[in-house]
Design a protein around this motif. Structure first.
Motif, PDB file in Angstrom:
ATOM      1  N   ASP A   5       6.873  12.055   2.319  1.00  0.00           N
ATOM      2  CA  ASP A   5       5.976  12.770   3.230  1.00  0.00           C
ATOM      3  C   ASP A   5       5.085  13.778   2.519  1.00  0.00           C
ATOM      4  O   ASP A   5       4.215  14.385   3.151  1.00  0.00           O
ATOM      5  CB  ASP A   5       6.770  13.471   4.331  1.00  0.00           C
ATOM      6  CG  ASP A   5       7.625  14.612   3.801  1.00  0.00           C
ATOM      7  OD1 ASP A   5       8.153  14.488   2.682  1.00  0.00           O
ATOM      8  OD2 ASP A   5       7.770  15.626   4.513  1.00  0.00           O
ATOM      9  N   LEU A   6       5.263  13.989   1.216  1.00  0.00           N
ATOM     10  CA  LEU A   6       4.345  14.844   0.466  1.00  0.00           C
ATOM     11  C   LEU A   6       3.174  13.977   0.036  1.00  0.00           C
ATOM     12  O   LEU A   6       3.193  13.361  -1.035  1.00  0.00           O
ATOM     13  CB  LEU A   6       5.010  15.472  -0.758  1.00  0.00           C
ATOM     14  CG  LEU A   6       4.069  16.431  -1.508  1.00  0.00           C
ATOM     15  CD1 LEU A   6       3.991  17.767  -0.788  1.00  0.00           C
ATOM     16  CD2 LEU A   6       4.524  16.654  -2.941  1.00  0.00           C
ATOM     17  N   VAL A   7       2.180  13.883   0.889  1.00  0.00           N
ATOM     18  CA  VAL A   7       1.034  13.014   0.615  1.00  0.00           C
ATOM     19  C   VAL A   7      -0.246  13.815   0.764  1.00  0.00           C
ATOM     20  O   VAL A   7      -0.342  14.747   1.563  1.00  0.00           O
ATOM     21  CB  VAL A   7       1.008  11.792   1.566  1.00  0.00           C
ATOM     22  CG1 VAL A   7       2.227  10.920   1.329  1.00  0.00           C
ATOM     23  CG2 VAL A   7       0.935  12.220   3.022  1.00  0.00           C
ATOM     24  N   LEU A   8      -1.215  13.431  -0.027  1.00  0.00           N
ATOM     25  CA  LEU A   8      -2.510  14.088  -0.005  1.00  0.00           C
ATOM     26  C   LEU A   8      -3.207  13.794   1.314  1.00  0.00           C
ATOM     27  O   LEU A   8      -3.403  12.643   1.687  1.00  0.00           O
ATOM     28  CB  LEU A   8      -3.348  13.583  -1.174  1.00  0.00           C
ATOM     29  CG  LEU A   8      -4.616  14.346  -1.523  1.00  0.00           C
ATOM     30  CD1 LEU A   8      -4.271  15.763  -1.979  1.00  0.00           C
ATOM     31  CD2 LEU A   8      -5.364  13.602  -2.618  1.00  0.00           C
ATOM     32  N   ALA A  53       0.837  -1.195   0.000  1.00  0.00           N
ATOM     33  CA  ALA A  53       0.000   0.000   0.000  1.00  0.00           C
ATOM     34  C   ALA A  53       0.871   1.244   0.000  1.00  0.00           C
ATOM     35  O   ALA A  53       2.027   1.214   0.433  1.00  0.00           O
ATOM     36  CB  ALA A  53      -0.906  -0.011   1.230  1.00  0.00           C
ATOM     37  N   PHE A  54       0.314   2.339  -0.506  1.00  0.00           N
ATOM     38  CA  PHE A  54       1.025   3.616  -0.451  1.00  0.00           C
ATOM     39  C   PHE A  54       0.016   4.750  -0.403  1.00  0.00           C
ATOM     40  O   PHE A  54      -1.197   4.529  -0.523  1.00  0.00           O
ATOM     41  CB  PHE A  54       1.977   3.769  -1.641  1.00  0.00           C
ATOM     42  CG  PHE A  54       1.303   4.022  -2.963  1.00  0.00           C
ATOM     43  CD1 PHE A  54       1.180   5.308  -3.479  1.00  0.00           C
ATOM     44  CD2 PHE A  54       0.788   2.968  -3.713  1.00  0.00           C
ATOM     45  CE1 PHE A  54       0.564   5.533  -4.703  1.00  0.00           C
ATOM     46  CE2 PHE A  54       0.165   3.185  -4.935  1.00  0.00           C
ATOM     47  CZ  PHE A  54       0.056   4.475  -5.431  1.00  0.00           C
ATOM     48  N   LYS A  55       0.499   5.969  -0.202  1.00  0.00           N
ATOM     49  CA  LYS A  55      -0.362   7.148  -0.129  1.00  0.00           C
ATOM     50  C   LYS A  55      -0.142   8.002  -1.367  1.00  0.00           C
ATOM     51  O   LYS A  55       0.966   8.041  -1.908  1.00  0.00           O
ATOM     52  CB  LYS A  55      -0.047   7.942   1.138  1.00  0.00           C
ATOM     53  CG  LYS A  55      -0.290   7.159   2.419  1.00  0.00           C
ATOM     54  CD  LYS A  55       0.172   7.942   3.646  1.00  0.00           C
ATOM     55  CE  LYS A  55      -0.027   7.113   4.914  1.00  0.00           C
ATOM     56  NZ  LYS A  55       0.470   7.827   6.118  1.00  0.00           N
ATOM     57  N   PRO A  56      -1.185   8.695  -1.830  1.00  0.00           N
ATOM     58  CA  PRO A  56      -1.042   9.523  -3.038  1.00  0.00           C
ATOM     59  C   PRO A  56       0.078  10.544  -2.891  1.00  0.00           C
ATOM     60  O   PRO A  56       0.088  11.328  -1.948  1.00  0.00           O
ATOM     61  CB  PRO A  56      -2.403  10.218  -3.153  1.00  0.00           C
ATOM     62  CG  PRO A  56      -3.344   9.391  -2.357  1.00  0.00           C
ATOM     63  CD  PRO A  56      -2.531   8.785  -1.247  1.00  0.00           C
ATOM     64  N   GLY A  57       1.038  10.509  -3.821  1.00  0.00           N
ATOM     65  CA  GLY A  57       2.169  11.423  -3.782  1.00  0.00           C
ATOM     66  C   GLY A  57       3.480  10.769  -3.387  1.00  0.00           C
ATOM     67  O   GLY A  57       4.540  11.390  -3.522  1.00  0.00           O
ATOM     68  N   GLN A  58       3.428   9.539  -2.903  1.00  0.00           N
ATOM     69  CA  GLN A  58       4.660   8.892  -2.446  1.00  0.00           C
ATOM     70  C   GLN A  58       5.506   8.378  -3.616  1.00  0.00           C
ATOM     71  O   GLN A  58       5.053   8.297  -4.756  1.00  0.00           O
ATOM     72  CB  GLN A  58       4.349   7.754  -1.477  1.00  0.00           C
ATOM     73  CG  GLN A  58       3.832   8.259  -0.124  1.00  0.00           C
ATOM     74  CD  GLN A  58       3.812   7.188   0.944  1.00  0.00           C
ATOM     75  OE1 GLN A  58       3.291   6.092   0.744  1.00  0.00           O
ATOM     76  NE2 GLN A  58       4.370   7.513   2.102  1.00  0.00           N
ATOM     77  N   TYR A  59       6.762   8.029  -3.296  1.00  0.00           N
ATOM     78  CA  TYR A  59       7.721   7.568  -4.292  1.00  0.00           C
ATOM     79  C   TYR A  59       8.315   6.230  -3.883  1.00  0.00           C
ATOM     80  O   TYR A  59       8.122   5.760  -2.748  1.00  0.00           O
ATOM     81  CB  TYR A  59       8.853   8.601  -4.462  1.00  0.00           C
ATOM     82  CG  TYR A  59       9.571   8.964  -3.174  1.00  0.00           C
ATOM     83  CD1 TYR A  59      10.532   8.102  -2.609  1.00  0.00           C
ATOM     84  CD2 TYR A  59       9.306  10.154  -2.523  1.00  0.00           C
ATOM     85  CE1 TYR A  59      11.182   8.436  -1.434  1.00  0.00           C
ATOM     86  CE2 TYR A  59       9.952  10.499  -1.341  1.00  0.00           C
ATOM     87  CZ  TYR A  59      10.892   9.636  -0.804  1.00  0.00           C
ATOM     88  OH  TYR A  59      11.538   9.959   0.382  1.00  0.00           O
TER      89      TYR A  59
END
Length: 396
Positions: free
Chosen positions: A258-261, A185-191
């Motif tokens: 850490d730049l996530v929506l 899983a990941f969060k929108p904006g992650q790399y």
């Protein structure tokens, strides 16, 4: 929190340390790589080292952390620490490496500052270092635990399922786990980090944003070929463009960043330049999938429409939202509905309560941030991502 004794010493010596921090970090890296050449070969970005960018970022973070301890005792600069920790976790940094850094960093401090480094001064700055290091270790180990992996064990083999040429310099790679296991899983904006073995045997690592939403069945990265300005081209981007084809295997890390929506009903502004559009595509797709109703403003700057990677997706995803608008600026070749020149938000309406997300070259983000603040957006509501070492503090 710094002890009272150390705080007084750090306050007295911060001007001298700050003035010499560039020389200190340069000598530190010389010592570190002389003693541990594998770190330069397989962990640190050799391009950033050659350009001096990592030295600037390290110097800026140390100075900023020390200043924060003095100016806001009892608190930590969690935004800065979180950004560093996510990058470290994506590289597989572990607790024991902080002791190695400490040894060579303090050797460099003693050599550069000489007799000024009394036992009292060394003790005070030692306290600063370990406050920062232990904070990072704690965050990094929490990030590893969230992915249910052992500290540093971030690498997994992924197969390139498809390769798409987006522009002359941008290529998208669709990835699937080589072992067929579920995707993390990941969060929108992650790399994710991609580790590539180069012809000289070095295993260099670079970070690339995931361009789709967490709900998409596709995991993909878009890689821009880096052309050196007065220096060599990007090692990893050039290798991926020239040599990686459908069916090949890549070593890819767990997702971080850490730049996530933020999950909220707040208005959103997504501002990007160049390949900085990639995390914004993930955020846009997520907003569309979750039925976001508040205003969304999309801003992008590029050299030309032909250089704008994923341009059609950028616009199409915006059109899927019920209250969204997109403004694209190009240096040349602007088409009907586009604008020519630098981003100018004068005529852009920014709704109260907007959460702004920025990604692109540092000068671009500084300018957009200044324009947003002038429009009344609080600094705390403006979030950013830097591709490469974070030089925001170093150049402030």
């Amino acid at each position: 929190m710094l002890s009272e004794k150390s705080a007084a010493t750090v306050r007295a010596t911060l001007p001298a340390v700050g003035a010499a921090i560039g020389d200190i970090t340069e000598l530190f890296y010389e010592k570190l790589f002389a003693a541990h050449p594998a770190l330069l070969r397989d962990l640190f970005n050799r391009g950033n080292q050659n350009a001096g960018l990592q030295k600037q970022a390290l110097a800026g973070s140390i100075a900023a952390f020390a200043a924060h301890l003095l100016e806001q005792p009892g608190t930590r600069p969690d935004v800065m620490l979180g950004r560093i920790a996510h990058k470290h976790a994506s590289l597989g940094v572990t607790r024991d490496q902080y002791a190695v850094v400490h040894r060579h960093l303090f050797e460099a401090i003693a050599e550069i500052l000489g007799e000024a480094v009394t036992p009292e001064v060394a003790e005070a700055w030692d306290e600063v270092y370990w406050l920062m290091a232990n904070a990072l270790i704690t965050i990094e180990e929490r990030l590893y635990a969230e992915h249910r992996i052992l500290a540093g064990d971030v690498w997994r083999e992924w197969t390139v399922a498809a390769r798409i040429e987006e522009t002359a310099d941008c290529t998208t790679f669709h990835l699937v786990p080589a072992d067929g296991a579920p995707v993390p899983a990941f969060k929108p904006g992650q790399y994710v980090s991609v580790r590539t073995e180069l012809p000289d045997g070095a295993r260099q690592i670079r970070q690339y944003s995931l361009i789709h939403s967490p709900g998409s069945p596709v995991r993909a990265i878009t890689v821009k070929r880096v052309h050196g300005t007065g220096g060599p081209d990007g090692e990893v981007s050039a290798h991926l463009h020239a040599h990686v084809r459908t069916g090949d295997t890549l070593h890819v890390s767990a997702p971080y960043g850490d730049l996530v929506l933020r999950d909220s009903a707040a208005p959103v502004l997504l501002a990007s330049a160049g390949i900085g559009c990639t995390p914004m595509l993930s955020m846009l797709e997520h907003l569309a999938e979750t039925g976001h109703r508040a205003p969304v403003t999309v801003v992008h700057a590029d050299r030309s429409p032909a250089d704008h990677a994923l341009r059609a997706d950028h616009r199409a995803l915006t059109l899927k939202l019920p209250d969204a608008s997109a403004r694209f600026w190009y240096e040349s070749g602007a088409e009907a509905g586009d604008e020519t020149g630098l981003v100018d938000l004068t005529g852009t309406s920014v709704a109260p309560g907007t959460q702004a997300y920025l990604c692109g070259p540092l000068p671009f983000m500084r300018e957009v941030r200044a324009q947003l603040i002038a429009k009344g957006v609080p600094a705390a509501d403006i979030h950013y991502e830097v591709f490469g070492p974070d030089l925001w503090l170093a150049t402030a």
